[in-house]
Write a protein that holds these residues in place. Structure first.
Motif, PDB file in Angstrom:
ATOM      1  N   GLN B   4       0.961  -1.235  -0.025  1.00  0.00           N
ATOM      2  CA  GLN B   4       0.065  -0.063  -0.109  1.00  0.00           C
ATOM      3  C   GLN B   4       0.918   1.238   0.118  1.00  0.00           C
ATOM      4  OE1 GLN B   4      -3.553   0.805   0.327  1.00  0.00           O
ATOM      5  NE2 GLN B   4      -3.911  -1.160  -0.564  1.00  0.00           N
ATOM      6  N   SER B 178     -12.910   4.317   6.038  1.00  0.00           N
ATOM      7  CA  SER B 178     -13.526   4.706   4.690  1.00  0.00           C
ATOM      8  C   SER B 178     -14.378   3.861   4.329  1.00  0.00           C
ATOM      9  CB  SER B 178     -12.634   5.334   3.862  1.00  0.00           C
ATOM     10  OG  SER B 178     -12.037   4.303   3.078  1.00  0.00           O
ATOM     11  N   MET B 181     -12.736   0.807   3.076  1.00  0.00           N
ATOM     12  CA  MET B 181     -11.913  -0.036   3.948  1.00  0.00           C
ATOM     13  C   MET B 181     -13.086  -0.524   4.797  1.00  0.00           C
ATOM     14  SD  MET B 181      -8.925   1.703   5.380  1.00  0.00           S
ATOM     15  CE  MET B 181      -9.396   3.030   6.309  1.00  0.00           C
ATOM     16  N   ASP B 208     -17.433   3.626  -5.317  1.00  0.00           N
ATOM     17  CA  ASP B 208     -16.881   4.219  -6.397  1.00  0.00           C
ATOM     18  C   ASP B 208     -16.259   3.277  -7.270  1.00  0.00           C
ATOM     19  OD1 ASP B 208     -17.856   6.952  -5.942  1.00  0.00           O
ATOM     20  OD2 ASP B 208     -16.304   7.139  -4.278  1.00  0.00           O
ATOM     21  N   THR B 210     -13.243   3.419  -8.789  1.00  0.00           N
ATOM     22  CA  THR B 210     -11.817   2.875  -8.483  1.00  0.00           C
ATOM     23  C   THR B 210     -11.787   1.922  -7.470  1.00  0.00           C
ATOM     24  OG1 THR B 210     -11.606   4.784  -7.042  1.00  0.00           O
ATOM     25  CG2 THR B 210     -10.805   4.976  -9.567  1.00  0.00           C
ATOM     26  N   GLN B 212     -14.476  -0.003  -6.307  1.00  0.00           N
ATOM     27  CA  GLN B 212     -14.880  -1.209  -6.965  1.00  0.00           C
ATOM     28  C   GLN B 212     -13.949  -2.025  -7.417  1.00  0.00           C
ATOM     29  OE1 GLN B 212     -18.724  -1.374  -8.918  1.00  0.00           O
ATOM     30  NE2 GLN B 212     -17.627  -1.363 -10.711  1.00  0.00           N
ATOM     31  N   ALA B 213     -13.034  -1.370  -8.472  1.00  0.00           N
ATOM     32  CA  ALA B 213     -12.138  -2.183  -8.919  1.00  0.00           C
ATOM     33  C   ALA B 213     -11.250  -2.946  -8.066  1.00  0.00           C
ATOM     34  CB  ALA B 213     -11.526  -1.387  -9.852  1.00  0.00           C
ATOM     35  N   GLN B 214     -10.898  -2.053  -7.148  1.00  0.00           N
ATOM     36  CA  GLN B 214      -9.839  -2.912  -6.077  1.00  0.00           C
ATOM     37  C   GLN B 214     -10.575  -4.065  -5.134  1.00  0.00           C
ATOM     38  OE1 GLN B 214      -9.307   0.480  -3.292  1.00  0.00           O
ATOM     39  NE2 GLN B 214      -7.712   1.541  -4.563  1.00  0.00           N
TER      40      GLN B 214
END
Lengths: 352, 362
Positions: B4, B178, B181, B208, B210, B212-214
């Protein structure tokens, strides 16, 4: 600038030749209290921090970005539900940023808002006729005798049965309620509609119906739109120009095709590359993805210089010290990045 | 997912999985019916649903609100109140029947062999307890371990789902996380007992793109590591294309189309699936006019006669003898395409798709 204004019949002053709507360095900082032992120190949430945006008559501008980027606050500023802490909001050349409620009246008629949630934005105790009729009455659009027929006309325009004017919101489905909200906005004959996520609460098939309705309103009535959405496909479908926001600022803005095909800001590139692509199953090769790490920083204490630098793979020392200006990098395409350049290969998989 | 360091981008290329591997089903749902008696009448939420998911495979269940996708999946975990819901049919998880399982057995089963990730992490985490506490509770309910060992496990899990600094984060409350997280924390909680079946109910809808992609990457990674069977409920066909092996399209409580994802999304045979594809604006090519499905989904109190989709179907005139309005079509396996089936009276859906639908798609 105001001395060149000409009073019109509606009470709306105009500067000849000025664009329909202009935001100039608009800021909205909300006061908040810190946590713990900082509780007595006032802090400022910089929800919108210097947004410049121009909307021409009949134009559609898409505002995209992730939650917390300030796009909804921008919508509330344009419609003057909020008073900005700095900057100018010019409607046909006249600054409405700090007008009193009384002065604003005629402008409120011309700038209308459509809300995201079709459930909470309609009064459950009012019939559809009252909801749409109130908008007509408030702005003195029709004589009392003509109110009902105008309401029915509006219901028909948005694809509802005009005979349903005496029903209550709960008798309608989500898509139909959104149509009621649109009819209410149309009642005032606005020149510009700010639509804040108008289709995101709807199911896919209903979403397409409402999109087509908005599309026909735009082409038939020539209404300008500020269209806020997080769905990049929806925005591409509807808008002529698109502005990408990150942490209270516009980081890139340009014509639709340029922005989707040759995005220059790293954040725009990351955003586009994160959209799940249905093309994979139709034999389009999987695209290379840029994955951002970490979260959006707090708008209470945004990073110095470029606000995206903490998550950016191109960040250098200059990004921390110098705030990049939004400058034109390609025809009509403005980018706020020290290292702006189009991607080496297309971000979106091309359908051959 | 664990590196990270801020600023380092990760470029991921997702490879489509091999659809040919045919394994024994871990989750098997057979003729499932879920009904709720209400003051207004009987709500037929799920009517005769059958599907199966082997280990290491992902089934996406797609449909609009009220199609029965969440109700059927909650039945799999025995989450319906039996005083309220009437459930018939069979749900077998790892060979065990869930439909009439006792409450005591269900307690051991839920969160152990099978776990669920919910859409809204805000309301699925208890605001009064630390994130670590909630993960530990789930672990200790199924394992006889000390608090200390459970906490170690919680820290380990938070690290695995990519939460930076897990040792500090484990003692924080959900509001200090967040949105992305929190969703990771919930995934950690669901996976703490190495479930063999994971049901994800719209796990990225509130996030969101980005983020969602994670999260999609994370679920795919964890599935590979844990070898679980995954049922992924969503309405986003783009997400389906990226994460699923098989897809089940639901409408008004029944499956209307079922099969491998590339076949169903590449060449769907049911008019409802066509309508969905034509409702999605594309990201590339010339913007085409959208061609939405007219009308709205039916009330489950009064499901239309015959084919439940017929009031919204453009193609019902091409079927002879009013079959669509009177005769409910069966979910028929296609002889030409192995492993796919569709519920429609149309004779030549392949030709209609090729000649009429495909040219309209972007």
């Amino acid at each position: 600038m105001t001395e060149t204004t000409t009073p019109a019949k509606s009470g709306v002053r105009t500067v000849p030749g000025a664009p329909l709507l202009e935001l100039d360095g608009v800021k909205m900082h909300f006061k908040t209290k810190g946590e713990g032992f900082l509780a007595r120190r006032t802090q400022w949430v910089q929800a919108v921090d210097g947004v410049d945006l121009t909307v021409g008559a009949g134009e559609t501008i898409g505002l995209v970005g992730e939650s917390g980027c300030g796009k909804s606050t921008t919508a509330r500023l344009i419609t003057r539900l909020l008073e900005p802490t700095a900057g100018e909001i010019r409607y046909q050349g006249v600054d409405i940023a700090h007008m009193s409620e009384r002065q604003l009246r005629p402008y409120r008629r011309e700038i209308q808002l459509i809300f995201q949630d079709p459930y909470s934005s309609l009064n459950p105790r009012h019939t559809v006729g009252t909801i749409v009729g109130t908008a007509l009455r408030t702005h003195g659009m029709v004589a009392k005798s003509g109110e009902l027929s105008r309401v029915q006309e509006l219901l028909e325009v948005v694809g509802l049965n005009p005979e349903h004017y005496n029903r209550y919101p709960h008798e309608f489905s989500g898509g139909q309620r959104q149509r009621i909200g649109i009819a209410r906005a149309l009642a005032a004959r606005p020149k510009i509609i700010v639509a804040d996520e108008p289709v995101s609460a709807l199911d896919v098939s209903i979403q397409a119906q409402v999109m087509n309705l908005l599309e026909s309103l735009r082409s038939e009535l020539g209404i300008a739109f500020v269209f806020i959405a997080h769905d990049l496909g929806v925005v591409r479908h509807f808008c002529d120009r698109v502005a990408v926001m990150y942490l209270g600022r516009v980081v890139e803005e340009g014509p639709r095709d340029a922005l989707y095909q040759k995005p220059q800001h790293p954040y725009t590139q990351a955003l586009l590359s994160a959209v799940p692509d249905i093309g994979v199953v139709r034999g389009v090769p999987p695209k290379n993805r840029i994955r951002l790490v970490g979260d959006v920083p707090s708008p209470v204490d945004p990073p110095s210089g470029c606000r995206f630098r903490t998550r950016c793979w191109k960040a250098q020392d200059i990004c921390a010290t110098e705030d990049p200006a939004l400058i034109e990098r390609a025809p009509a395409q403005r980018v706020a990045c020290h290292f702006a350049e189009p991607p080496a290969e297309s971000i979106l998989a091309e359908t051959a | 997912m664990s590196d990270q360091t801020p600023g380092a981008p990760t470029t991921v290329t997702r490879v489509p999985r091999d659809p040919s591997a045919n394994e024994e089903a871990y989750l098997e749902v057979n003729d499932l019916q879920v009904q709720f008696p209400t003051a207004d009448g009987l709500v037929r939420a799920v009517q005769g649903l059958s599907y199966s998911v082997p280990l290491r495979r992902t089934l996406a269940i797609v449909g609009e609100s009220g199609s029965g996708k969440s109700v059927s999946s909650m039945a799999v975990l025995g989450l319906h109140d039996r005083k309220v819901a009437r459930i018939t049919g069979s749900i077998k998880v790892g060979g065990r029947e869930v439909v009439n399982m006792s409450d005591k057995d269900l307690e051991g089963f839920r969160g152990g062999d099978a776990a669920m990730i919910f859409q809204d992490p805000q309301s699925s985490l208890h605001p009064y307890f630390t994130v670590g506490n909630q993960i530990m509770e789930s672990y200790r309910a199924h394992n006889n371990v000390s608090k200390r060992a459970a906490k170690e496990r919680a820290v380990d899990m938070l690290g695995r789902v990519g939460i930076p600094n897990p040792r500090r984060r484990v003692d924080q409350y959900p509001h200090e996380f967040s949105g992305g997280m929190r969703q990771r924390a919930m995934i950690a909680m669901a996976l703490v007992n190495d479930p063999k079946l994971l049901i994800a109910d719209e796990p990225t809808t509130a996030l969101d793109v980005t983020v969602q992609a994670q999260i999609l990457d994370l679920i795919a990674d964890l599935q590979r590591d844990f070898g679980s069977a995954v049922v992924f409920i969503t309405h986003d066909l783009g997400v389906v294309a990226e994460i699923a092996d098989d897809i089940l399209v639901m409408y008004a409580g029944t499956a209307v189309e079922h099969g491998p994802v590339n076949k169903i999304l590449g060449q769907p045979l049911h008019p409802y699936a066509w309508g969905l594809l034509e409702s999605i604006p594309a990201l590339t090519g010339d913007p085409q006019p959208l061609h939405p499905i007219p009308g709205s989904p039916p009330s489950l109190l009064a499901v239309p006669s015959g084919c439940p989709f017929h009031p919204r179907c453009e193609f019902k005139d091409r079927v002879p003898d009013d079959w669509c309005t009177t005769l409910r079509p069966d979910l028929i396996p296609r002889t030409a395409d192995l492993g796919r089936s569709s519920r429609c009276h149309l004779k030549d859906p392949d030709r209609i798709f090729e000649t009429e639908i495909l040219p309209r798609l972007p």
